[in-house]
Design an enzyme around this catalytic site. Structure first.
Site, PDB file in Angstrom:
ATOM      1  N   CYS A 136       0.831  -1.216   0.000  1.00  0.00           N
ATOM      2  CA  CYS A 136       0.000   0.000   0.000  1.00  0.00           C
ATOM      3  C   CYS A 136       0.860   1.258   0.000  1.00  0.00           C
ATOM      4  O   CYS A 136       1.413   1.634   1.035  1.00  0.00           O
ATOM      5  CB  CYS A 136      -0.930  -0.019   1.211  1.00  0.00           C
ATOM      6  SG  CYS A 136      -1.949   1.463   1.324  1.00  0.00           S
ATOM      7  N   CYS A 139      -0.413   4.099   2.222  1.00  0.00           N
ATOM      8  CA  CYS A 139      -0.138   3.902   3.652  1.00  0.00           C
ATOM      9  C   CYS A 139       1.338   4.143   3.969  1.00  0.00           C
ATOM     10  O   CYS A 139       1.665   4.738   4.990  1.00  0.00           O
ATOM     11  CB  CYS A 139      -0.464   2.477   4.099  1.00  0.00           C
ATOM     12  SG  CYS A 139      -1.910   1.748   3.381  1.00  0.00           S
ATOM     13  N   ASP A 140       2.222   3.639   3.136  1.00  0.00           N
ATOM     14  CA  ASP A 140       3.634   3.547   3.529  1.00  0.00           C
ATOM     15  C   ASP A 140       4.582   4.426   2.724  1.00  0.00           C
ATOM     16  O   ASP A 140       5.772   4.515   3.057  1.00  0.00           O
ATOM     17  CB  ASP A 140       4.104   2.077   3.399  1.00  0.00           C
ATOM     18  CG  ASP A 140       3.316   1.157   4.322  1.00  0.00           C
ATOM     19  OD1 ASP A 140       2.837   1.643   5.363  1.00  0.00           O
ATOM     20  OD2 ASP A 140       3.158  -0.029   4.003  1.00  0.00           O
TER      21      ASP A 140
END
Ligand code: NAP
Length: 312
Positions: A136, A139-140
């Site tokens: 992701c 997200c990261d």
């Protein structure tokens, strides 16, 4: 493991969607029964820092966020059970579910079983998820400022993730197993014209190298045309080869699209079956964010509450 056999609301799944549905349903005095499934807490339990969930200016660890959501749901009376729903019968009403060989009945059901990012299934991968291997970018991505990283895949997801990651990374290499992309033309053009993106063609990832302590440092790939194995240094790998909705349990029992995502009606969480609602990634292949999942869980609980009210 203690639960009623007859329930007003049963929630299947305990990610951001399921637990938010549980908070709302519990606060509406519906005493929801939540079956947490094999991965309690859902996909967020596989990430580390979550920095984009509103309300946490300093970020929150994915597993902690899910613990907080569960605690909040339980505070209002949700009954969270660590068990897997094995079978459903939607021909009966109240609907029937099998759990640990027990038959459980539900006047309404919220399906929040999520989706699972497809993985490559190569050595090193499972050990390094969250340690330099991610599924992701949203997200990261932030953790890869000025790094040289690799994105695996040749579809729209891979192009989108790669483009997004160039906001942070110094260089992004898209590693694709063929010499042609599957992505739509517009997404291909965008990636190809991005000066920070380059391509490694005909490359099948073979093994990911790193340690839990120090993270990922390299990978081996096989050139599918020559069979030659080559080692490449990397500071991060994003696997973007698609998602699978977790809907096997409901196959041929509820309307789904061709990819297996549950279809919902208009702006609601209603499925084609009365009293059955779907929330989160199991019905969303577009946004796939914790906060959108939570929002749709809230919608599903409100829809279930209204349905039960009308049924009375
Ligand atoms: P996808 O279109 O199925 O593409 C998956 C890609 O991963 C393909 O290039 C495939 O290679 C590769 N792949 C699959 N399994 C692999 C493996 N084991 N090892 C290496 N490579 C592998 O999936 P997606 O990109 O997630 O897109 C899914 C759907 O969502 C599509 O309809 C897409 O248009 C849509 N989507 C749209 C957007 C957007 O418009 N903004 C963004 C994301 C997704 P091959 O090409 O060789 O099969």
């Amino acid at each position: 493991m203690d639960f009623e056999l007859e329930n007003k609301v049963v929630i299947i799944g305990s990610g951001a969607a399921g637990l938010t549905a549980a908070i709302y349903a519990a606060r509406a005095n519906l005493e929801p029964l939540v079956f947490e499934g094999f991965q309690a807490g859902g996909q967020l339990t596989m990430t580390t820092d979550v920095e984009n969930y509103p309300g946490f200016p300093n970020g929150v660890m994915g597993p902690n966020l899910m613990d907080l959501l569960r605690e909040q749901a339980q505070r209002f009376g949700a009954n969270c059970i660590a068990a897997q729903v094995e079978k459903v019968d939607f021909d009966l009403y109240p609907y029937c579910l099998m759990v640990n060989e027990k038959q459980i009945y539900a006047d309404s059901i919220i399906i929040a079983t999520g989706a699972t990012a497809k993985l490559l299934d190569v050595p090193g991968e499972s050990n390094l998820i969250g340690r330099g291997v991610s599924t992701c970018a949203t997200c990261d991505g932030f953790f890869y400022k000025d790094k040289k990283i690799h994105v695996i895949g040749g579809g729209d997801s891979a192009m989108e993730e790669a483009n997004f990651l160039t906001k942070f990374a110094k260089q992004v290499t898209i590693v694709h197993r063929r010499d042609r992309l599957r992505a739509s033309k517009i997404m291909q053009d965008r990636a190809k014209s991005n000066p920070k993106i380059n391509f490694l063609w005909n490359a099948e990832l073979h093994e990911i190298i790193g340690t839990q302590k120090d993270g990922t440092n390299s990978f081996f790939y096989k050139d599918v045309k020559t069979n030659k194995i080559t080692k490449v240094e990397t500071e991060g790998i994003f696997i973007a080869i698609g998602h699978n909705p977790n809907t096997e349990l409901f196959l041929n029992k509820i309307d789904m699209d061709d990819s297996g995502y549950i279809l919902t009606e208009g702006k609601s969480s209603k499925t084609n079956l009365k009293g059955i609602f779907a929330a989160g990634d199991v019905q969303d292949d577009v946004y796939r964010q914790a906060i959108t999942a939570a929002g749709s869980g809230c919608m599903a609980a409100i829809d279930a509450e209204r349905f039960l009210e009308e049924e009375k």
